[in-house]
Motif scaffolding. Structure first.
Motif, PDB file in Angstrom:
ATOM      1  N   HIS A  29     -24.258  -7.341 -22.903  1.00 58.05           N
ATOM      2  CA  HIS A  29     -24.172  -7.603 -21.978  1.00 58.05           C
ATOM      3  C   HIS A  29     -23.224  -6.518 -21.072  1.00 58.05           C
ATOM      4  N   LEU A  30     -23.475  -5.286 -21.687  1.00 61.25           N
ATOM      5  CA  LEU A  30     -22.715  -4.653 -20.789  1.00 61.25           C
ATOM      6  C   LEU A  30     -23.202  -4.049 -19.608  1.00 61.25           C
ATOM      7  N   LEU A  31     -24.376  -3.883 -19.743  1.00 56.38           N
ATOM      8  CA  LEU A  31     -24.632  -2.984 -18.485  1.00 56.38           C
ATOM      9  C   LEU A  31     -25.856  -4.775 -17.825  1.00 56.38           C
ATOM     10  N   LEU A  32     -25.447  -5.483 -18.145  1.00 57.01           N
ATOM     11  CA  LEU A  32     -26.220  -6.597 -17.265  1.00 57.01           C
ATOM     12  C   LEU A  32     -24.851  -7.157 -16.156  1.00 57.01           C
ATOM     13  N   PRO A  33     -25.686  -7.043 -14.519  1.00 55.34           N
ATOM     14  CA  PRO A  33     -25.016  -7.090 -13.489  1.00 55.34           C
ATOM     15  C   PRO A  33     -23.939  -8.376 -13.301  1.00 55.34           C
ATOM     16  N   ARG A  34     -23.103  -8.321 -12.226  1.00 53.96           N
ATOM     17  CA  ARG A  34     -21.656  -9.308 -12.514  1.00 53.96           C
ATOM     18  C   ARG A  34     -22.050 -10.371 -11.760  1.00 53.96           C
ATOM     19  N   ALA A  35     -23.839  -9.822 -10.933  1.00 50.58           N
ATOM     20  CA  ALA A  35     -23.819 -11.703 -10.287  1.00 50.58           C
ATOM     21  C   ALA A  35     -24.483 -12.905 -11.098  1.00 50.58           C
ATOM     22  N   TYR A  36     -24.397 -11.622 -12.470  1.00 49.50           N
ATOM     23  CA  TYR A  36     -25.298 -13.453 -13.246  1.00 49.50           C
ATOM     24  C   TYR A  36     -24.050 -13.471 -14.818  1.00 49.50           C
ATOM     25  N   GLY A  37     -22.813 -13.009 -14.475  1.00 49.13           N
ATOM     26  CA  GLY A  37     -22.280 -12.331 -15.282  1.00 49.13           C
ATOM     27  C   GLY A  37     -21.626 -11.803 -16.590  1.00 49.13           C
ATOM     28  N   GLY A  38     -22.773 -10.354 -16.356  1.00 46.54           N
ATOM     29  CA  GLY A  38     -22.530  -9.025 -16.868  1.00 46.54           C
ATOM     30  C   GLY A  38     -21.085  -8.181 -16.556  1.00 46.54           C
ATOM     31  N   GLU A  39     -21.803  -6.964 -17.657  1.00 44.03           N
ATOM     32  CA  GLU A  39     -19.650  -6.137 -17.572  1.00 44.03           C
ATOM     33  C   GLU A  39     -20.122  -4.684 -16.036  1.00 44.03           C
ATOM     34  N   GLU A  40     -21.944  -5.063 -16.077  1.00 42.35           N
ATOM     35  CA  GLU A  40     -22.100  -3.707 -14.689  1.00 42.35           C
ATOM     36  C   GLU A  40     -21.029  -3.014 -15.404  1.00 42.35           C
ATOM     37  N   ALA A  41     -20.359  -2.606 -16.618  1.00 47.89           N
ATOM     38  CA  ALA A  41     -20.095  -0.888 -16.664  1.00 47.89           C
ATOM     39  C   ALA A  41     -20.722   0.447 -16.038  1.00 47.89           C
ATOM     40  N   SER A  42     -19.541   1.234 -16.863  1.00 54.81           N
ATOM     41  CA  SER A  42     -20.620   2.070 -15.628  1.00 54.81           C
ATOM     42  C   SER A  42     -21.089   3.149 -17.256  1.00 54.81           C
ATOM     43  N   PRO A  43     -21.866   3.281 -16.514  1.00 54.56           N
ATOM     44  CA  PRO A  43     -22.558   4.273 -18.130  1.00 54.56           C
ATOM     45  C   PRO A  43     -21.943   5.556 -19.094  1.00 54.56           C
ATOM     46  N   ALA A  44     -20.802   6.099 -18.417  1.00 57.54           N
ATOM     47  CA  ALA A  44     -20.098   6.513 -19.063  1.00 57.54           C
ATOM     48  C   ALA A  44     -19.469   5.369 -20.650  1.00 57.54           C
ATOM     49  N   THR A  45     -18.873   4.541 -19.836  1.00 59.64           N
ATOM     50  CA  THR A  45     -18.666   3.579 -20.369  1.00 59.64           C
ATOM     51  C   THR A  45     -18.739   3.143 -21.331  1.00 59.64           C
ATOM     52  N   TYR A  46     -20.012   2.718 -21.078  1.00 61.74           N
ATOM     53  CA  TYR A  46     -21.371   2.017 -22.448  1.00 61.74           C
ATOM     54  C   TYR A  46     -21.612   2.985 -23.005  1.00 61.74           C
ATOM     55  N   LEU A  47     -21.994   4.227 -22.820  1.00 59.90           N
ATOM     56  CA  LEU A  47     -21.455   5.540 -23.917  1.00 59.90           C
ATOM     57  C   LEU A  47     -20.375   5.593 -25.400  1.00 59.90           C
ATOM     58  N   LEU A  48     -19.428   5.629 -24.318  1.00 56.32           N
ATOM     59  CA  LEU A  48     -18.303   5.369 -25.150  1.00 56.32           C
ATOM     60  C   LEU A  48     -17.807   3.918 -26.076  1.00 56.32           C
ATOM     61  N   ALA A  49     -18.716   2.998 -25.227  1.00 49.70           N
ATOM     62  CA  ALA A  49     -18.442   2.251 -26.359  1.00 49.70           C
ATOM     63  C   ALA A  49     -19.790   1.329 -27.890  1.00 49.70           C
ATOM     64  N   LEU A  50     -21.003   2.210 -27.285  1.00 55.78           N
ATOM     65  CA  LEU A  50     -21.653   1.824 -28.110  1.00 55.78           C
ATOM     66  C   LEU A  50     -21.445   3.303 -29.134  1.00 55.78           C
ATOM     67  N   GLU A  51     -21.145   3.896 -28.772  1.00 57.03           N
ATOM     68  CA  GLU A  51     -19.870   5.081 -29.642  1.00 57.03           C
ATOM     69  C   GLU A  51     -19.800   4.513 -30.764  1.00 57.03           C
ATOM     70  N   ALA A  52     -18.461   3.876 -30.462  1.00 56.14           N
ATOM     71  CA  ALA A  52     -17.620   3.236 -31.112  1.00 56.14           C
ATOM     72  C   ALA A  52     -17.919   2.374 -32.502  1.00 56.14           C
ATOM     73  N   ILE A  53     -19.156   1.245 -32.470  1.00 54.15           N
ATOM     74  CA  ILE A  53     -19.646   0.414 -32.907  1.00 54.15           C
ATOM     75  C   ILE A  53     -20.511   1.433 -33.574  1.00 54.15           C
ATOM     76  N   ALA A  54     -21.098   2.354 -33.145  1.00 53.25           N
ATOM     77  CA  ALA A  54     -22.273   3.510 -34.247  1.00 53.25           C
ATOM     78  C   ALA A  54     -21.426   3.977 -34.809  1.00 53.25           C
ATOM     79  N   ARG A  55     -20.208   4.465 -35.356  1.00 52.87           N
ATOM     80  CA  ARG A  55     -19.532   4.603 -35.728  1.00 52.87           C
ATOM     81  C   ARG A  55     -19.089   3.961 -37.470  1.00 52.87           C
ATOM     82  N   ALA A  56     -19.330   2.837 -36.690  1.00 53.14           N
ATOM     83  CA  ALA A  56     -18.895   1.595 -38.005  1.00 53.14           C
ATOM     84  C   ALA A  56     -20.018   1.035 -38.679  1.00 53.14           C
ATOM     85  N   ASP A  57     -21.623   1.440 -37.674  1.00 51.27           N
ATOM     86  CA  ASP A  57     -22.513   0.571 -37.950  1.00 51.27           C
ATOM     87  C   ASP A  57     -23.592   0.987 -37.493  1.00 51.27           C
ATOM     88  N   ALA A  58     -24.810   2.418 -37.808  1.00 52.85           N
ATOM     89  CA  ALA A  58     -25.249   2.277 -36.837  1.00 52.85           C
ATOM     90  C   ALA A  58     -26.991   1.308 -36.474  1.00 52.85           C
TER      91      ALA A  58
END
Length: 393
Positions: free
Chosen positions: A52-81
């Motif tokens: 729920h990184l890109l889900l609006p806060r109004a619905y309980g999401g993180e509403e993360a910035s696109p840059a934060t989203y990129l780096l969080a996904l990259e960290a996961i992809a290093r472990a398993d794509a």
């Protein structure tokens, strides 16, 4: 169902992703073999709120910035794509919440484990009927994450009662997204590719499906968003490209790290260590620079565009083209680094279970996805040279 709300002092999404990396890497062989994310790992991903990184806060999401989203996904992809791919597709689907009315968005996303899965549009038609839309029958493919989905979607052209196809804002046949509980779709076990096997990107069918109008929207017109946050000024297709770039950067970065460890330990027969070979030294340095530069430029673009975005309108054509260019560049740079690393690893890369072969298959499955096409460079250049095609997203 218990909630999964993170406390106000919770670590950043990037830190939460990094904290799960070892656990994901340990599960990677099982994910590969079963083509599924294990239930306990799926629960951990939900608990970390990574779907729920890109889900609006109004619905309980993180509403993360696109840059934060990129780096969080990259960290996961290093472990398993595959895990990262499922998170990127699930987050991309969360963007639909910004186009729904609050009651319908709450219906879907008040479940903290909500995941939407869908396949790309095809020739299937939705009939416009009183109160909504009906799909008599249809099959859709490549529904990444469907085995974790609580809701599903179909993207269809709409046939009006008079037999005509409904036009969109550009006068072309509109593609309408219809959302419905996952139990109304029949999943087909069809996903058996060479790479990204754990994404469970299976096919599904629907029969005599009725979807109320309130649970439908369009991804074609970014001006229709209801959420004012700068995140939702980005087009959905633009953020989709960010997800693909993140997975590519992570997979290639992991391959390069594994090769650097190998090079410092391996000495071919009668020769110095790989790490002492000037050609290897040069290749490693250039690969690190290539990945780092691609990531840094994309992060800078995302931060710059987000800072200038406002609630009045979606980002403009020039910014859409720069975003597309940054994502295409990062994806291609990652593929190139993965290829050169695989070659440099020699026979150590060719055996199942090596640190290289699964990632090599994963990134070359990613390379065949539409977001990885080199034609995106031409499309971005067309816009930047003042010849933007109508509806460029």
């Amino acid at each position: 169902m218990p909630g999964l709300v993170a406390p106000p002092t919770a670590p950043s999404p990037i830190a939460r992703a990094a904290a799960l990396a070892a656990r994901i890497a340990e599960a990677a062989p099982s994910i590969e073999a079963t083509r599924r994310i294990p239930p306990d790992l799926a629960e951990a991903l939900h608990a970390a709120r990574l779907f729920h990184l890109l889900l609006p806060r109004a619905y309980g999401g993180e509403e993360a910035s696109p840059a934060t989203y990129l780096l969080a996904l990259e960290a996961i992809a290093r472990a398993d794509a595959s895990v990262a791919w499922n998170l990127f597709v699930g987050n991309s689907a969360c963007l639909v919440a910004a186009y729904l009315a609050p009651p319908e968005a709450h219906t879907i996303f008040d479940d903290p484990r909500a995941v939407i899965a869908w396949g790309p549009p095809n020739a299937t038609l939705a009939e416009a009927v009183p109160g909504g839309y009906r799909v008599a029958a249809g099959r859709f493919d490549f529904a990444s994450g469907c085995r974790l989905a609580t809701w599903m979607g179909v993207h269809c052209r709409v046939r009006e009662a008079d037999g005509s196809l409904r036009p969109n804002h550009l006068g072309q046949p509109a593609i309408r997204t219809l959302l419905f509980p996952a139990a109304q779709a029949e999943l087909l076990d069809t996903w058996n590719p060479i790479g990204l096997r754990g994404t469970a990107s299976d096919s599904y069918t629907v029969t005599d499906l009725f979807v109320p109008d309130a649970f439908s929207t369009t991804r074609e017109d970014p001006s229709l968003r209801r959420e004012p946050g700068s995140l939702y000024a980005f087009t959905q297709q633009g953020l989709y490209a960010v997800g693909v770039a993140a997975v590519a950067l992570g997979a290639a970065g992991a391959m390069l790290e594994e090769f650097m460890a190998l090079a410092q330990a391996k000495a071919p027969r009668g020769r110095p260590r790989l790490a002492d070979d000037p050609l290897v030294q040069q290749e490693v340095a250039q690969s690190l620079a290539k990945l780092g530069a691609a990531r840094a430029w994309l992060v800078a673009l995302l931060e710059e565009i987000a800072a200038a975005a406002g609630p009045e309108a979606p980002i403009g054509m020039a910014d859409r083209a720069r975003l597309r260019l940054g994502c295409a560049h990062a994806t291609q740079a990652a593929i190139e680094v993965a290829d050169s690393t695989y070659r440099a690893a020699g026979v150590d890369a060719i055996f199942p279970g090596s640190p290289f072969e699964r990632r090599f298959r994963d990134i070359h499955t990613l390379s065949q996805q539409i977001q990885s096409r080199r034609s995106h460079f031409a499309a971005a250049g067309q816009v930047l040279l003042g010849n933007a095609p109508p509806g460029f997203l």
